[in-house]
Design a protein around this motif. Structure first.
Motif, PDB file in Angstrom:
ATOM      1  N   ARG A   1      12.904  58.945  24.383  1.00  0.00           N
ATOM      2  CA  ARG A   1      13.812  60.102  24.424  1.00  0.00           C
ATOM      3  C   ARG A   1      13.021  61.377  24.146  1.00  0.00           C
ATOM      4  O   ARG A   1      12.147  61.382  23.288  1.00  0.00           O
ATOM      5  CB  ARG A   1      14.898  59.952  23.353  1.00  0.00           C
ATOM      6  CG  ARG A   1      15.882  58.842  23.627  1.00  0.00           C
ATOM      7  CD  ARG A   1      16.825  58.625  22.442  1.00  0.00           C
ATOM      8  NE  ARG A   1      16.126  58.189  21.242  1.00  0.00           N
ATOM      9  CZ  ARG A   1      16.051  58.871  20.111  1.00  0.00           C
ATOM     10  NH1 ARG A   1      16.654  60.043  19.987  1.00  0.00           N
ATOM     11  NH2 ARG A   1      15.376  58.405  19.081  1.00  0.00           N
TER      12      ARG A   1
ATOM     13  N   PRO B   1      16.073  64.254  20.526  1.00  0.00           N
ATOM     14  CA  PRO B   1      15.116  64.612  19.478  1.00  0.00           C
ATOM     15  C   PRO B   1      15.069  66.131  19.276  1.00  0.00           C
ATOM     16  O   PRO B   1      15.311  66.890  20.214  1.00  0.00           O
ATOM     17  CB  PRO B   1      13.777  64.106  20.033  1.00  0.00           C
ATOM     18  CG  PRO B   1      14.119  63.098  21.064  1.00  0.00           C
ATOM     19  CD  PRO B   1      15.442  63.515  21.636  1.00  0.00           C
ATOM     20  N   ALA B   2      14.753  66.549  18.039  1.00  0.00           N
ATOM     21  CA  ALA B   2      14.660  67.967  17.676  1.00  0.00           C
ATOM     22  C   ALA B   2      15.964  68.711  17.981  1.00  0.00           C
ATOM     23  O   ALA B   2      15.946  69.869  18.413  1.00  0.00           O
ATOM     24  CB  ALA B   2      13.485  68.649  18.381  1.00  0.00           C
TER      25      ALA B   2
ATOM     26  N   GLU C   1       5.140  65.495  21.441  1.00  0.00           N
ATOM     27  CA  GLU C   1       4.979  64.889  20.106  1.00  0.00           C
ATOM     28  C   GLU C   1       4.582  65.963  19.083  1.00  0.00           C
ATOM     29  O   GLU C   1       5.055  65.975  17.953  1.00  0.00           O
ATOM     30  CB  GLU C   1       3.900  63.804  20.185  1.00  0.00           C
ATOM     31  CG  GLU C   1       3.731  62.975  18.937  1.00  0.00           C
ATOM     32  CD  GLU C   1       2.618  61.933  19.135  1.00  0.00           C
ATOM     33  OE1 GLU C   1       1.534  62.283  19.679  1.00  0.00           O
ATOM     34  OE2 GLU C   1       2.830  60.773  18.736  1.00  0.00           O
TER      35      GLU C   1
ATOM     36  N   ASN D   1       7.450  67.570  17.699  1.00  0.00           N
ATOM     37  CA  ASN D   1       8.467  66.618  17.189  1.00  0.00           C
ATOM     38  C   ASN D   1       9.652  66.496  18.138  1.00  0.00           C
ATOM     39  O   ASN D   1      10.800  66.379  17.712  1.00  0.00           O
ATOM     40  CB  ASN D   1       8.986  67.037  15.806  1.00  0.00           C
ATOM     41  CG  ASN D   1       7.899  66.944  14.782  1.00  0.00           C
ATOM     42  OD1 ASN D   1       7.100  66.007  14.804  1.00  0.00           O
ATOM     43  ND2 ASN D   1       7.833  67.934  13.904  1.00  0.00           N
ATOM     44  N   ALA D   2       9.367  66.553  19.420  1.00  0.00           N
ATOM     45  CA  ALA D   2      10.454  66.608  20.405  1.00  0.00           C
ATOM     46  C   ALA D   2      10.527  65.345  21.243  1.00  0.00           C
ATOM     47  O   ALA D   2      11.093  65.360  22.339  1.00  0.00           O
ATOM     48  CB  ALA D   2      10.262  67.830  21.293  1.00  0.00           C
TER      49      ALA D   2
ATOM     50  N   ASN E   1      13.246  66.020  24.216  1.00  0.00           N
ATOM     51  CA  ASN E   1      14.121  67.180  24.238  1.00  0.00           C
ATOM     52  C   ASN E   1      13.826  68.006  25.500  1.00  0.00           C
ATOM     53  O   ASN E   1      12.741  68.565  25.637  1.00  0.00           O
ATOM     54  CB  ASN E   1      13.864  68.009  22.971  1.00  0.00           C
ATOM     55  CG  ASN E   1      14.771  69.206  22.884  1.00  0.00           C
ATOM     56  OD1 ASN E   1      14.894  69.971  23.836  1.00  0.00           O
ATOM     57  ND2 ASN E   1      15.402  69.371  21.744  1.00  0.00           N
TER      58      ASN E   1
ATOM     59  N   SER F   1      10.634  60.713  21.026  1.00  0.00           N
ATOM     60  CA  SER F   1      10.637  59.483  20.230  1.00  0.00           C
ATOM     61  C   SER F   1       9.323  58.723  20.483  1.00  0.00           C
ATOM     62  O   SER F   1       8.496  59.152  21.298  1.00  0.00           O
ATOM     63  CB  SER F   1      11.862  58.632  20.594  1.00  0.00           C
ATOM     64  OG  SER F   1      11.795  58.257  21.952  1.00  0.00           O
TER      65      SER F   1
ATOM     66  N   ASP G   1      20.979  60.387  21.411  1.00  0.00           N
ATOM     67  CA  ASP G   1      20.727  61.506  20.514  1.00  0.00           C
ATOM     68  C   ASP G   1      19.461  62.191  20.999  1.00  0.00           C
ATOM     69  O   ASP G   1      18.489  61.524  21.375  1.00  0.00           O
ATOM     70  CB  ASP G   1      20.507  60.994  19.078  1.00  0.00           C
ATOM     71  CG  ASP G   1      21.809  60.492  18.485  1.00  0.00           C
ATOM     72  OD1 ASP G   1      22.824  61.188  18.646  1.00  0.00           O
ATOM     73  OD2 ASP G   1      21.801  59.394  17.890  1.00  0.00           O
TER      74      ASP G   1
END
Ligand SMILES: Cc1cc2nc3c(=O)[nH]c(=O)nc-3n(C[C@H](O)[C@H](O)[C@H](O)COP(=O)(O)OP(=O)(O)OC[C@H]3O[C@@H](n4cnc5c(N)ncnc54)[C@H](O)[C@@H]3O)c2cc1C
Length: 449
Positions: A106, A232-233, A88, A91-92, A108, A94, A230
């Protein structure tokens, strides 16, 4: 072909520790970290260049909800939650601090790789061997494991430890140590995921219909069941869309064929998209380092986890993990998949199309969660060996549910704690005090119900 007889060889003991963990997915890493946090000196061995297993090497950046089915109670914490907090901050990931539908959390996988490195390196008591392949084990006269033999760039060497954890997914150490192993009649099929850029189709485009249209022209096209997300990041889209039918993932030749067949399926998909949508700049960006194996061999443990008990929430005095993920069975013979959810519904899909919905629970009944016991991680007859990961001893229904990562992460943590108990009390794995395992897990941040 005649066999070759190798001469006896003197092997250097390159490292010694209290605990040796084979396999560095989150299951193995979390086992190592929990044991090290309690004070054990740990060796962690991984055959690839990074930690994370299917989550990183296999590109599967999806965990499932940490909440029960009512959405009111958090039932999973521990290192899964710690890792999500780390992701988190980058920002990687959900949303995960509230209930999410089973379509999940989700993240990364590349950032997970970086954060797993940091998590392990924060522990001075863990020594890591990457790019190092477990090869076999050496027994003491009493049958316990004295050492394992591994190979890497520097050659072949031994690692001595008092307790061992097999977190290889495939159960490589259990198999070599003589633990009875079970091959399921219909193991869930393996899948290679792939990442694409510009995976954005025009309105009305139907990928399934398109695959059926091209199936004769491109016979390598995948069977038709797929999911994707999709990342993240990132601007990339991850597709889990291949399926290798009738594959024994414990057979080296079959896995070699499966790796290449899965890539043929991905290639056919790309060729199809270029033909059908020539203007679209879709590009293949990443292939996995290894095909994703859903199911191989299972150990014989002191007590198999049975779906009928687990889904009745039968009393479980050695419960070390909680989950809500449905019994999700990919068929190894065709394009179907079935989900038995804790809301009581059972759904059958063919090629991602819903074909039937029935109830497996009486109307209006649901299950808040299920529990996973420690016993199905204790190999029968073993004295200093525990197993965590997809080789755990579970029948078809139980395995279909517990096989996902939020569940196996907790099992890894529990087995790390149990290994520490064996070390501290100089006890066989057959004599682990489950109440103490549960209490140590809770003190270390796990949710124990
Ligand atoms: C395509 C696919 C999609 C999936 N989707 C999801 C999903 O969305 N969410 C979810 O939670 N779960 C999902 N799953 C299930 C889940 O990913 C796996 O069940 C889980 O990752 C298994 O964990 P594991 O630790 O047992 O094994 P693995 O993740 O396979 O890790 C085993 C590790 O051991 C190492 N190893 C193996 N042999 C040796 C050796 N000889 N020496 C040294 N190291 C070795 C491997 O390199 C690997 O790092 C999916 C699985 C697949 C295949």
């Amino acid at each position: 072909m005649a066999d070759i007889l190798l001469p006896a060889e003197r092997i250097n003991v390159a490292a010694e520790a209290d605990l040796c963990v084979i396999g560095g997915s989150c299951t193995g890493v979390f086992a190592a970290v929990r044991a090290a946090r309690l004070g054990a000196k740990v060796i962690l061995l991984e055959r690839q260049n990074r930690f994370g297993g299917v989550a990183t090497l296999g590109l599967v950046g999806m965990w499932h909800t940490l909440y029960d089915t009512s959405g009111e109670q958090q039932i999973i914490a521990g290192l899964t939650f710690e890792m999500l907090e780390r992701l988190e901050k980058q920002n990687a990931v959900s949303a995960f601090r509230k209930p999410v539908p089973h379509y999940g959390i989700r993240f990364n996988p590349e950032i997970l790789t970086l954060e797993l490195d940091r998590l392990v390196q924060e522990q001075t008591k863990i020594r890591v061997f990457l790019n190092t392949f477990f090869s076999t084990s050496v027994a003491n006269p009493d049958g316990s494991i004295a050492a394992i033999i591994a190979e890497n760039k520097s050659g072949r060497f031994a690692i001595r430890a008092k307790v061992f954890i097999d977190a290889s997914g495939d159960g490589v150490l259990c198999k070599k140590a003589g633990v009875p192993m079970r091959r399921p009649q219909h193991p869930q099929p393996p899948t290679s995921c792939a990442r694409f850029s510009a995976w954005k189709f025009p309105d009305g485009f139907d990928l399934h219909a398109c695959m059926e249209k091209y199936r004769t022209e491109l016979p390598d096209l995948p069977c038709g069941y797929y999911w994707g997300m999709d990342m993240p990041a990132s601007t990339l889209f991850m597709l889990a869309g291949t399926r290798i039918l009738n594959c024994d993932c414990d057979d080296a030749d079959q896995i070699t064929d499966a790796e290449m067949e899965a890539r043929r399926q991905i290639r056919a998909l790309l060729v199809m998209l270029k033909k059908e949508l020539p203007e679209l700049p879709i590009a293949l960006e990443t292939l996995p380092s290894a095909i994703g194996i859903r199911e191989g061999l299972h150990i014989q443990s002191i007590a198999q986890l049975r779906g009928q008990d687990m889904l009745a929430l039968s009393p479980c005095p050695d419960a070390i993990a909680n989950g809500t993920y449905p019994v999700d069975i990919h068929n190894d013979q065709d394009n179907s998949i079935s989900f038995k959810s804790l809301d009581g519904n059972q759904r059958l899909y063919k090629g991602s199309k819903l074909v039937s919905t029935t109830r497996w629970l009486p109307d209006h009944q649901s299950l808040p969660y299920y529990q996973i016991p420690l016993r199905c991680h204790i190999p029968t007859g073993a004295s200093n060996l525990l197993a965590a990961g997809r080789m755990l001893d579970a029948d078809r229904d139980a395995f279909g549910a517990v096989r996902v990562m939020v569940n196996l992460n907790q099992c890894g943590e529990a087995v790390g704690v149990a290994a520490f108990q064996c070390l501290q009390q100089n006890r066989s794995v057959q004599k682990i005090d489950y109440r103490e395992t549960r209490s140590l897990l809770a003190k270390g941040g796990s949710i124990i119900l």
